[in-house]
Design an enzyme around this catalytic site. Structure first.
Site, PDB file in Angstrom:
ATOM      1  N   ASP A  84       0.826  -1.213   0.000  1.00  0.00           N
ATOM      2  CA  ASP A  84       0.000   0.000   0.000  1.00  0.00           C
ATOM      3  C   ASP A  84       0.858   1.261   0.000  1.00  0.00           C
ATOM      4  O   ASP A  84       2.029   1.238   0.390  1.00  0.00           O
ATOM      5  CB  ASP A  84      -0.947   0.010   1.199  1.00  0.00           C
ATOM      6  N   GLU A 179       0.060  -1.271   5.680  1.00  0.00           N
ATOM      7  CA  GLU A 179       1.122  -0.887   6.610  1.00  0.00           C
ATOM      8  C   GLU A 179       1.038   0.594   6.935  1.00  0.00           C
ATOM      9  O   GLU A 179       1.291   1.011   8.072  1.00  0.00           O
ATOM     10  CB  GLU A 179       2.492  -1.224   6.002  1.00  0.00           C
TER      11      GLU A 179
END
Length: 414
Positions: A84, A179
């Site tokens: 991400d 994350e």
């Protein structure tokens, strides 16, 4: 079978154009389905490399194994990166730009020419003469955090598979989601992963190794004031908005993110909302030592009590929520994890520099879940911004470091 475009640059350019921004407002895992778009690409590329166990799970995590080539009982080592990108700036429509053979000077971005990567603000550019530098066009972030790490792990895996003569133990690959919003390890299945130790590829300047991170708590202060019509409020109203403002105004200026560096912690208000009758303030508390967290929380509570003492009709609640802890606590019990990384870094001609992370990392969560996991450099800079950039040659160096590291683990195995 390898893919036709399989340099670390080719991989990186493929990955950054896939929008994988996570969403802190979402309660799902992954927080955005589009993160799986990159996961599916990686799953197929890993399978094309011959890794039969490569798969994308329901939470968007990607797992795979590079089989051992050594007869020794080498511990299984995991390399992890997150797919991400940060919610801080747009990750939609990324247009990577390649500055070949950089010869110094500021880099003006082409899509938004008001944005300039200035040498004065990015001194690491002085070490990039002759390198090829990837930037954005200035309208989005780049996503080197952490697609540089993803590309480096993929390229290292390919190299190991193409060179079976290199002795190494099992190499586990893990790509995570979310994350950037603090949930990267939430749904990782460590039993399925099957690694003894790990390394996140999520750092910055080459040579920098991070085996320590902030310990972190969240604090929420809720205030219940005394609401009354303002026309008849004299000596009766206790405005919760003003109480909250007084608390924030009394925060120590030398314990704020904007005034601290290195190993200094901070008290940081990240949200404030409310009305006359009630208000809420959200804080993040950071320190490398747990006692430092406690001291800052005690100070914040004392400030709150002192402010509220002038408002006898008002009350407050003070709630502390643990977020994550300093991974050094775990890594100190397994010194070989960092020692092997230091050795590998020296072998590829870099002088390792151990630095603390003024933030969190998947590695911290994974360490406390049972997978000791320091952080390795990727070569990326100016993360979470449209000025983000990465050197191709530094990414190649990170690939070399991964390969050297698995060799060190094999050499030192019994």
């Amino acid at each position: 079978m390898s893919l036709p475009t399989d340099t670390v640059l080719d991989r990186f350019l493929r990955y950054v154009v896939i929008d994988t921004q996570s969403d802190p407002a979402s309660s799902t895992q992954p927080s955005t389905e589009k993160q799986k778009n990159l996961g599916r690409v990686l799953e197929q590329e890993l399978k094309a490399l011959g890794l039969a166990d490569a798969h994308l799970d329901e939470h968007g995590n990607v797992y795979a194994t590079v089989p051992a080539t050594s007869d020794k009982a080498v511990p299984a080592i995991c390399f992890c990166a997150h797919m991400d990108t940060a919610p801080d700036f747009s990750g939609t429509g990324v247009k990577p730009q390649l500055v070949r053979n950089y010869q110094g000077g500021d880099i003006r971005l082409t899509g938004d020419t008001s944005r300039v990567i200035r040498v004065a603000e990015h001194p690491e550019l002085a070490n990039q003469i002759g390198h090829d530098i990837v930037t954005t066009d200035g309208t989005t972030l780049l996503g080197a955090d952490d697609k540089a790490g993803v590309a480096e792990i993929m390229t290292a895996a390919q190299f190991l598979l193409h060179h079976p003569e290199i002795p190494h133990g099992p190499v586990k690959i893990l790509f995570t989601t979310d994350e950037e919003i603090g949930r990267g390890a939430d749904k990782v299945d460590l039993e399925k992963l099957g690694a003894a130790f790990g390394y996140t590829l999520d750092g910055s300047t080459i040579g920098e190794i991070e085996n320590e991170n902030f310990s972190a708590d969240g604090v929420t202060i809720t205030i219940k004031g005394v609401a009354i019509h303002p026309g008849t409020a004299k000596d009766k109203m206790e405005n919760a908005i003003k109480i909250a403002a007084e608390i924030v105004a009394r925060l120590p200026k030398d314990q704020a993110p904007e005034t601290t560096e290195g190993r200094q912690g901070f008290i940081h208000p990240v949200g404030i909302s409310g009305a006359m009758e009630g208000a809420k303030i959200s804080f993040i508390i950071r320190d490398f030592e747990e006692q430092g967290l406690t001291d800052k929380e005690d100070l914040l509570k004392t400030i709150t009590e002192q402010v509220l003492s002038a408002y006898p009709g008002s009350t407050f609640t003070f709630t502390v929520k643990e977020q994550y802890r300093n991974m050094k606590t775990v890594l100190d019990r397994h010194p070989e994890v960092t020692e092997n990384l230091l050795e590998a870094t020296r072998r590829i001609g870099l002088e390792p520099k151990i630095t603390p992370i003024r933030g969190g990392t998947d590695g911290a969560r994974l360490s406390f879940m049972g997978l000791p996991c320091p952080n390795i450099f990727t070569g990326g800079h100016a993360y979470h911004s449209p000025l983000e950039w990465v050197s191709v040659q530094d990414m190649e160096t990170a690939v070399t470091a991964i390969v050297e590291l698995v060799k060190v683990w094999e050499e030192r195995a019994a």
